[in-house]
Design a protein around this motif. Sequence first.
Motif, PDB file in Angstrom:
ATOM      1  N   GLU A 147      40.739  15.555  30.168  1.00 26.03           N
ATOM      2  CA  GLU A 147      41.555  15.983  29.031  1.00 26.03           C
ATOM      3  C   GLU A 147      42.955  15.364  29.047  1.00 26.03           C
ATOM      4  O   GLU A 147      43.564  15.169  27.990  1.00 26.03           O
ATOM      5  CB  GLU A 147      41.667  17.507  29.010  1.00 26.03           C
ATOM      6  N   VAL A 200      34.952  21.389  25.397  1.00 28.69           N
ATOM      7  CA  VAL A 200      35.653  21.052  26.634  1.00 28.69           C
ATOM      8  C   VAL A 200      34.899  21.638  27.820  1.00 28.69           C
ATOM      9  O   VAL A 200      34.143  22.603  27.685  1.00 28.69           O
ATOM     10  CB  VAL A 200      37.110  21.560  26.630  1.00 28.69           C
ATOM     11  N   ALA A 211      39.227  23.182  31.469  1.00 29.32           N
ATOM     12  CA  ALA A 211      40.049  22.371  30.573  1.00 29.32           C
ATOM     13  C   ALA A 211      40.811  23.287  29.620  1.00 29.32           C
ATOM     14  O   ALA A 211      40.210  24.133  28.959  1.00 29.32           O
ATOM     15  CB  ALA A 211      39.181  21.400  29.789  1.00 29.32           C
ATOM     16  N   VAL A 214      38.155  16.943  19.057  1.00 35.37           N
ATOM     17  CA  VAL A 214      37.543  17.565  20.219  1.00 35.37           C
ATOM     18  C   VAL A 214      36.343  18.403  19.769  1.00 35.37           C
ATOM     19  O   VAL A 214      36.469  19.261  18.883  1.00 35.37           O
ATOM     20  CB  VAL A 214      38.557  18.447  20.963  1.00 35.37           C
ATOM     21  N   GLU A 272      37.222  18.090  31.552  1.00 36.79           N
ATOM     22  CA  GLU A 272      37.001  17.006  30.607  1.00 36.79           C
ATOM     23  C   GLU A 272      36.892  17.529  29.172  1.00 36.79           C
ATOM     24  O   GLU A 272      36.699  18.726  28.939  1.00 36.79           O
ATOM     25  CB  GLU A 272      35.737  16.231  30.961  1.00 36.79           C
ATOM     26  N   ALA A 273      36.994  16.592  28.216  1.00 33.35           N
ATOM     27  CA  ALA A 273      36.836  16.919  26.801  1.00 33.35           C
ATOM     28  C   ALA A 273      35.865  15.934  26.164  1.00 33.35           C
ATOM     29  O   ALA A 273      35.927  14.725  26.430  1.00 33.35           O
ATOM     30  CB  ALA A 273      38.177  16.864  26.075  1.00 33.35           C
TER      31      ALA A 273
END
Length: 332
Positions: A120, A66, A70, A63, A23-24
């Motif tokens: 992401e 992360v 990712a 962003v 994920e981000a």
Amino acid sequence: MNAVGRGNLEMTTAPVPRPGPGEALVKVSAVSLNYRDKLVIDSGMGLALAFPFTPASDLAGTVVTVGEGAARFQPGDRVISTFAPGWIDGKPAGNARTPPYRTLGGAYPGVLSDYVVFPEGWFSSAPATLSDAEASTLPVAGLTAWFALIERGDLRAGETVLVQGTGGVALFGLQIAKAHGAKVIVTSGSAEKLARAKALGADYGIDRTAGDWVEAVYRVTGDQGVDHVLEIAGGAGLGRSIRAVAVHGRISVIGVLDGFEVSGPAGPLLLKSPTIQGIGVGHRRSLEDLVRAVDSVALKPVIDRRYALHDLPAALEHLDRGPFGKIVIEPE
């Protein structure tokens, strides 16, 4: 919001989420509103919303960090959201009984927030030549016009495109068509908006309140009609688009302003044999194509007005009135 309806919108505070594996975490800089967001807030659109629900689907941001594994983005990268997570290319998931409609701000959480955490793959790189506010207008309005005219429309230089109105999709359609060498006709009920559309490059402006706009299309095209119609009105408006389209032309059904049930005359449909296609925005690969095109031709999205997050009710009222281009929310 804890229930459907504008009266149930409220600002809340929560801890900044942490990204899990793949994920981000993104700091949201701008969120653009779509007519569909208004429908979801006002009625739920028959979707199984999970409350508390956060509306809207289109963001631009940066962003922050992360999660483990990712690798698509790094902290500091500028990104935009994808409307239909998981639709990377080709056909979307779904079938004839249950068509695909799993999107942000609907089946999935929305983006009207200071921070979001998503897988992401739900993000794409933002255009380098656009501000965050401008970039936030691409995931739905920009991609819808691009998917209709380029991805599925095979637009050629010298063809004629008709766009209905001067909202976000319409003005993206105008700009994308002109960038590809097409002629563009814009219909609107506002002389002031028609003048602004011509300043953006429209070749013809037709006042749809001054009579039968299809007859006006015949006049400016020498009875040839238009090669591509961006059908944004919906409802019985499809019938006028069928009358206006050229022989073997194309109609992209996009909007539902005049209703979800479309209708039109069978005679010209059979005799002109146009392609009629529904456009449910588009996939991530096409969004990435659009981003590259935006940077290449220096396309600048039209933003009518920006609002602070706490002014969301005023922004929705502006959406009710019909903006010229896009409305953008900027979290504080």
